[in-house]
Structures are given as C-alpha cells and as structure tokens.
Design a protein around this motif. Structure first.
Motif, short mmCIF file in Angstrom:
data_model
loop_
_atom_site.label_atom_id
_atom_site.label_comp_id
_atom_site.label_asym_id
_atom_site.label_seq_id
_atom_site.Cartn_x
_atom_site.Cartn_y
_atom_site.Cartn_z
N ALA A 107 18.24 -6.97 -1.33
CA ALA A 107 19.20 -7.99 -0.89
C ALA A 107 18.58 -8.89 0.17
O ALA A 107 18.78 -10.12 0.17
N THR A 150 16.19 -11.24 -1.54
CA THR A 150 16.94 -12.28 -2.24
C THR A 150 17.34 -13.41 -1.29
O THR A 150 17.22 -14.59 -1.63
N GLU A 151 17.80 -13.05 -0.10
CA GLU A 151 18.21 -14.05 0.88
C GLU A 151 17.03 -14.87 1.40
O GLU A 151 17.12 -16.09 1.56
N ARG A 163 16.02 -17.28 -1.27
CA ARG A 163 17.01 -18.36 -1.34
C ARG A 163 16.77 -19.39 -0.24
O ARG A 163 16.80 -20.61 -0.50
N PRO A 168 10.02 -6.76 -3.83
CA PRO A 168 10.72 -7.40 -2.70
C PRO A 168 9.89 -7.44 -1.43
O PRO A 168 10.00 -8.39 -0.64
N ARG A 177 16.59 -6.94 -12.56
CA ARG A 177 16.92 -6.79 -11.14
C ARG A 177 15.99 -7.64 -10.28
O ARG A 177 16.45 -8.31 -9.34
N ARG A 230 16.74 -11.37 -10.57
CA ARG A 230 17.89 -11.80 -9.74
C ARG A 230 17.48 -12.04 -8.30
O ARG A 230 18.11 -12.84 -7.60
N MET A 231 16.43 -11.39 -7.84
CA MET A 231 15.94 -11.64 -6.49
C MET A 231 15.17 -12.95 -6.42
O MET A 231 15.28 -13.70 -5.44
N ALA A 232 14.37 -13.22 -7.45
CA ALA A 232 13.51 -14.40 -7.43
C ALA A 232 13.32 -14.90 -8.85
O ALA A 232 12.37 -14.51 -9.53
N ARG A 233 14.24 -15.75 -9.31
CA ARG A 233 14.14 -16.25 -10.68
C ARG A 233 12.94 -17.17 -10.80
O ARG A 233 12.79 -18.14 -10.06
#
Length: 470
Positions: A96, A99-100, A103, A153, A180, A183-186
C-alpha cells in the motif's frame, strides 16, 4: 523514498501511528530507504517487520533500531524508542505504501513504468532496460531478482521525485500475484517474454502459468503498449486479452522487432535488429547465449516505444557483457579452460538453451563438460523434463556430463539409457565430489558449464571452479 511525514506514511500503509517514547511528531519527515532486511538499515531508514514462513522480522527490529531506523512498520507495538506504525499485515502495508509513492511520483508527470514478466529472462531483460534507460534519465530498477510481493514494492519505494523510468520485474508463483503488483504500478509498457515450465509445480500446471503471466497485459489501458513474444504460442493469444497496442518481438517474420543474421560465438551473439518502420542496426551483443537475443529484442522494443533512438539503444546494449552474476557468467581462463557459471536458476527452457550454447561455443578439437543439478519446482513434470535434458546432452554431443544430487539423478540415468556414451556421464551426490571430479579430469581448452536451480547451490561450485581455473 520520496519525502513523507510519519502521518502520511501511516495513512498510506493503513496503520496507526505510535509515538510513545519517540522524539518525533506526526509531521516528522522521513526520506530514508524502506527494507525488510535489518542488515540493510541505515540512518533514517524504514524497517518493515515481515513475518516469514521460518522467521519473524519483529525479532530483528531492535537491530534495525540500533542501525539507525527512524520508523518501524510492525504488526504489534514493540518496546523500542522509535515511531511505530502498527498494521494488520506488514506485507499488505508495504504494498500500500509503494502504491501511494508510485501515485505521487506519477502525478509529477515524468514517470513511465515498464513491467517485465515471463518464465525465463526477466532479470536479464530488466538489466538490459536499465542499461538503456539510465542513459536517458533517472531510472529505478530492481536489484537482483526483486520481483515478488516484497521485492517489487521495495524497488518501487526507491522512486524519487525526478525518476523518469521504473523498470519493475514482476514474478509470480501463483495466479493473482502479478495482478497485485500491477495494481501497485500499472506499466505504460508491459512485456511478456516467454511462458514455460519454470515453477509449473507451484502454479498447478502450465494453464495456470499462462493465466498468471497474462495478468501483465489484461489491465493495460488503450494508450499503453504490450510487448509480446511472437515466437511463443502460449504468449501469442495474450494479444486478445489486452486493450493495449501490441508490439511483437521475435526471430520470425511476424515480429515487428526481430533479429536476423544471428552469429553465436564464445563472447556473445551478433545479429541485425529491425524495428517498426524498417530501421535496422547491427548489434554486437556481449551477453553469452543466443537465447539472450530474445531478451535483447524485448528491451529494444520497449525502449524504442519509450522514444529512445535505435542507435542509442544498440550502443547501450553493446556495453552489457554480463546479464547478472551466476547467469552465463564467463570465468576461468587458465590453460584455455572456460567456466560458464549459469547456476542462479534453471528451468527446462533455460537448461536447454545453456546446453545448446555450450555446444555452439565449442572450439574444434576441444571438449565440453556440463555439470548439471536439479531443475526445481516442476511438480508432475519433473521426471520427464530431467529425462529430456539428459537426452539433449547426448544428442548435442556434450563430451562429459556430471550430474549432481539425488534430485537430478534421473537426468544421469536418461543419458546412460540413450546408449550413445560409454562412461561419459557421471553421477555424484555433492558439489564437493563434482569439484574433485571436474578438476581432476579437466584438460586444456575445455569449456565447463555449471547449471542448476538456485536451490541446488551449484552457483557456488561454479564460483569455485572459476577461481580454480583462473
């Protein structure tokens, strides 16, 4: 990691911030690296206490604090005088947080992401892409084979505000794991190299392996690019599963990025590369093994799609002479004896490719020796695939076969049963026995291949032989 406050890290990780006894506030800024290995901690870093199958990272938190960790991500509060973020699951929290961070860096408008998956060649392709893209702009790529739910990650968290390229190696041992990571880094560019039997036992069969690798392209957007292997019949149908524009690479005429006029030799492979639009260039590729040309083509395809001129791509590729330690690594040299240490990992595809390379680089009048160990994680395919490699070694005319370990013994038996040899296949139980056998029997001019899965440990035997014949 990009600069974040403790409050921001806690929110991103889905945790609760505890500051009891710590000289910090929620607005304290953290910029250190993030790791699950307490031995890698430096001043200001973030330690994630990961529970494993055989150990618990919480046991190493005191060591992490001693080494300078500024914050801990834990699953329960520890009696340590540093900020702690308590989460339900530390691996989920790590993902998570990654992912942030991705982003936020994405929002700055410069970052482009390349995802790489496949049963073989991920690490080599990732390293080739790093060699090309770091000439263009700040690039982050995984160390070694950091490609799972932890390593990927951790790599993503190395992003800085000025990073232009992230090369994310994405591996899996089951369906859903690549999804999975996506979803963190498309990815803007998603690469599928090959689908083979590597880890098929873990996946539960080749169909599950195909499904898992397909996850690289199923969530790509229409503006993205899927770089697919035109020569692999298991990869080709993935074109129908993606909304992205497809770019094909391979050796056949259907490939848009293709290699022709290949010439393999003891120091790599020369080939002519053609890219969309018809531009061509001659490549003197210094990574040993004709099979690595496919990895180079994937790197060319992705790099050109990212806007790198072909001449610059080729120049960068030609500077790479080693894919990674223990991957077709040339060693030795005394008395003209060459050791090829390719024992970081092994699957039926990579084992076959390594043996074919050994046969290709043999000088007239010289001998070839293949020291082979187990190919692990093949499940129900293990027996027949070890049989097939034994037969291949005979049919390629390998001069001497040394099979190491009970798990690979069937390879030795198959070679004997082929009936073409008389004592040229030997079986030993240990790497030490293999070392004694090879060093006692080696002759000037021999080429020695050491190949096995990582679990067999023959990479250290390869190092030992390389040093012996240095």
């Amino acid at each position: 990691m990009i600069a974040l406050t403790l409050a921001e890290i806690s929110a991103a990780a889905g945790g609760t911030l505890h500051l009891d006894g710590a000289a910090a506030t929620p607005e304290t800024v953290v910029t250190g690296a993030v790791t699950t290995d307490s031995r890698e901690i430096g001043a200001g870093d973030v330690f994630v206490a990961k529970r494993g199958e055989f150990d618990d990272g919480h046991r190493f938190a005191p060591s992490a604090v001693e080494r300078g960790a500024s914050v801990l991500i834990v699953e329960h509060v520890l009696d340590l005088p540093v900020p702690q973020i308590v989460v339900a699951d530390s691996i989920d929290a790590l993902g998570a947080l990654a992912t942030e961070v991705v982003r936020r860096v994405r929002e700055l408008g410069r970052l482009r992401i390349v995802g790489v998956t496949g049963s073989n060649g991920k690490t080599t392709t990732k390293n080739l892409l790093r060699a090309v893209l770091e000439k263009v702009g700040p690039t982050v790529a995984a160390r070694a084979s950091y490609n799972n739910e932890v390593g990927a990650p951790v790599t993503m968290l190395e992003l800085a505000e000025d990073t232009e390229f992230l090369v994310a190696e994405m591996g899996a041992s089951g369906v859903g794991e690549i999804a999975r990571l996506i979803r963190m880094a498309r990815p803007d560019v998603g690469i599928v190299l090959k689908v083979g039997l590597a880890h098929a036992g873990e996946f539960g069969g080749i169909e599950k392996t195909v499904q898992a690798k397909s996850e690289m392209v199923t969530d790509l957007h229409p503006g993205d690019v899927a770089v697919l292997n035109a020569d692999d019949p298991r990869v080709v149908p993935m074109a129908g599963l993606t909304k992205a524009r497809v770019v094909w690479f391979g050796l056949g005429d259907t490939a848009e990025v293709r290699a022709t006029e290949l010439r393999a030799h003891a120091r790599g492979t020369d080939f002519t590369v053609t890219v969309p639009g018809g531009e061509q260039a001659r490549v003197h590729f210094g990574v040993l093994g004709e099979h690595h040309v496919m990895n180079a083509l994937a790197a060319v395809a992705a790099s050109v799609e990212l806007g790198v001129p072909l001449a610059d791509v080729v120049a960068a590729l030609e500077q790479v002479t080693l894919a990674e330690r223990w991957r077709m690594q040339l060693m030795g040299g005394r008395d003209g004896i060459t050791v090829i240490n390719d024992a970081y990992n092994a699957s039926p595809d990579s084992m076959s490719a390594a043996l074919k390379t050994l046969a290709q680089v043999q000088e007239p009048g010289s001998r070839t020796i293949a020291v082979l160990g187990e190919m692990s994680e093949l499940g129900e395919f293990s027996g027949e695939e070890h049989d097939r490699i034994g037969l291949l070694a005979v049919r390629l005319g390998i001069s001497q076969l040394v099979v190491v370990g009970q798990a690979a013994r069937r390879l030795h038996i198959s070679a004997i049963n082929e009936g073409s040899w008389d004592g040229e296949s030997a079986y030993v139980e240990t790497a030490d026995e293999a070392f004694e056998l090879v060093t006692a029997g080696a002759r000037p001019g021999d080429t020695i291949l050491v190949k096995s899965s990582n679990s067999a440990g023959l990479r250290l035997l390869g190092d030992r032989l390389g040093e012996w014949f240095a």
